[in-house]
Design a protein around this motif. Structure first.
Motif, PDB file in Angstrom:
ATOM      1  N   THR A 164       0.686  -1.085   0.181  1.00 50.57           N
ATOM      2  CA  THR A 164      -0.016   0.278   0.094  1.00 50.57           C
ATOM      3  C   THR A 164       0.864   1.160   0.082  1.00 50.57           C
ATOM      4  O   THR A 164       2.023   1.427   0.214  1.00 50.57           O
ATOM      5  N   PHE A 165       0.191   2.306  -0.310  1.00 46.30           N
ATOM      6  CA  PHE A 165       1.063   3.575  -0.157  1.00 46.30           C
ATOM      7  C   PHE A 165       1.408   3.813   1.111  1.00 46.30           C
ATOM      8  O   PHE A 165       2.395   4.187   1.292  1.00 46.30           O
ATOM      9  N   THR A 192       5.968   4.271  -8.015  1.00 42.99           N
ATOM     10  CA  THR A 192       4.788   3.907  -9.087  1.00 42.99           C
ATOM     11  C   THR A 192       4.096   2.762  -8.772  1.00 42.99           C
ATOM     12  O   THR A 192       4.647   1.889  -8.142  1.00 42.99           O
ATOM     13  N   GLN A 193       2.832   2.753  -9.160  1.00 46.52           N
ATOM     14  CA  GLN A 193       1.907   1.396  -8.952  1.00 46.52           C
ATOM     15  C   GLN A 193       2.144   0.609 -10.090  1.00 46.52           C
ATOM     16  O   GLN A 193       1.796   1.190 -11.334  1.00 46.52           O
ATOM     17  N   GLY A 197      -0.140  -4.237  -8.700  1.00 41.70           N
ATOM     18  CA  GLY A 197      -1.024  -3.422  -7.540  1.00 41.70           C
ATOM     19  C   GLY A 197      -0.145  -2.894  -6.312  1.00 41.70           C
ATOM     20  O   GLY A 197      -0.350  -2.249  -5.699  1.00 41.70           O
ATOM     21  N   ARG A 198       1.229  -3.352  -6.446  1.00 37.72           N
ATOM     22  CA  ARG A 198       2.257  -2.855  -5.602  1.00 37.72           C
ATOM     23  C   ARG A 198       2.939  -1.660  -5.894  1.00 37.72           C
ATOM     24  O   ARG A 198       2.938  -1.431  -7.025  1.00 37.72           O
ATOM     25  N   PHE A 199       3.273  -0.925  -4.963  1.00 45.35           N
ATOM     26  CA  PHE A 199       4.093   0.469  -5.139  1.00 45.35           C
ATOM     27  C   PHE A 199       5.544   0.142  -5.128  1.00 45.35           C
ATOM     28  O   PHE A 199       6.019  -0.502  -4.054  1.00 45.35           O
TER      29      PHE A 199
END
Length: 286
Positions: A164-165, A192-193, A197-199
């Motif tokens: 998550t962010f 960047t995502q 779905g991961r950052f």
């Protein structure tokens, strides 16, 4: 005070695309803002809003933020960034400009102010001034570290990313103590995502590798002695600038020194108002 909106800018210098954020218009004093190691232009979001009389251009230095990474043959020795900065200033049409640097960006600003003293109108260094010097006798050791690091770059491993962010923000706060809302500004521009779905971090992993050479205390003193612009150094009591007095380097005759309670990124936190007041008054001087 109403928020000043920033405009995104893009430059190409030495075939590298460099991103930047610009606050203000041609009526303001030209200021180039240089961020710290693994930060980006967003680290000046808070203070830029508090300097309405300045036209502030905060650059994502190579390998950081939205800017390109160096080519495979490149490295991230701090003096290599000087050409990028001068190239951006030339494209802006700024023959003379102030420099506002934080941490590694302050180190770069000091070197540039000494190398091209006629082009720098003011120098402001936030919790950074010079890189950690190295004794000349350690030159071969440092060069060896550089060769080993760049030969073995793949062993660093891939970026596993963050789910998550918020977990990316927490990781940034753990790396360098700072408030979450300040870290979120840097993280938002620095990740960047992906499709999974991961950052993932945008910054070049080679920024963590050894430089080929580190400058000596004598070289750094010569850089400081060559500065002719008015200069100010803001040291955070809980930051990184506190190691400077341990060095045998003379800055009193070149720098106005201010000290403030706060962490390394205090220019993004509650202390930003006081720092901006100092900077605003300093930049108003001829």
């Amino acid at each position: 005070m109403s928020r000043r909106a920033a405009t995104e800018k893009t430059f190409v210098v030495d075939d590298l695309r460099l991103a930047a954020k610009l606050w203000g218009d041609d009526s303001g004093l030209p200021v180039i803002a240089l961020h710290g190691w693994l930060d980006n232009a967003a680290s000046f979001d808070r203070i830029a809003e508090l300097l309405p009389n300045a036209q502030i251009l905060a650059i994502d230095l190579p390998g950081h933020g939205l800017s390109d990474h160096k080519p495979a043959s490149g490295n991230y020795a701090i003096w290599d960034d000087l050409r990028s900065i001068v190239g951006v200033a030339d494209q802006m049409g700024w023959q003379k400009f102030a420099l506002l640097g934080h941490s590694r960006g302050a180190n770069i600003a000091t070197l540039l102010s000494g190398a091209l003293p006629q082009r720098v109108s003011h120098l402001v260094c936030l919790d950074g001034l010079i890189p950690q010097p190295e004794i000349s006798e350690n030159f071969p050791v440092q060069m060896g570290k550089y060769l080993k690091d760049f030969t073995n770059t793949p062993v660093i491993g891939g970026d596993k990313g963050h789910a998550t962010f918020d977990t990316a923000v927490a990781a940034r706060c753990k790396a360098t103590p700072m408030l979450a809302d300040a870290a979120a500004l840097i993280v938002a521009r620095g990740i960047t995502q992906a499709e999974d779905g991961r950052f993932y971090w945008r910054s070049d992993k080679r920024l963590k590798l050894a430089s080929p050479v580190k400058l000596s205390l004598q070289q750094l003193q010569a850089s400081i002695d060559a500065i002719i612009a008015p200069a100010m150094f803001v040291s955070a009591k809980q930051g990184l600038g506190q190691w400077l007095p341990t060095l045998d380097i003379k800055i009193d005759n070149r720098f106005e020194i201010r000290e403030i309670d706060g962490q390394h990124h205090c220019h993004m936190e509650a202390q930003a108002t006081q720092i901006a007041e100092w900077v605003r008054e300093f930049l108003s001087r001829a």
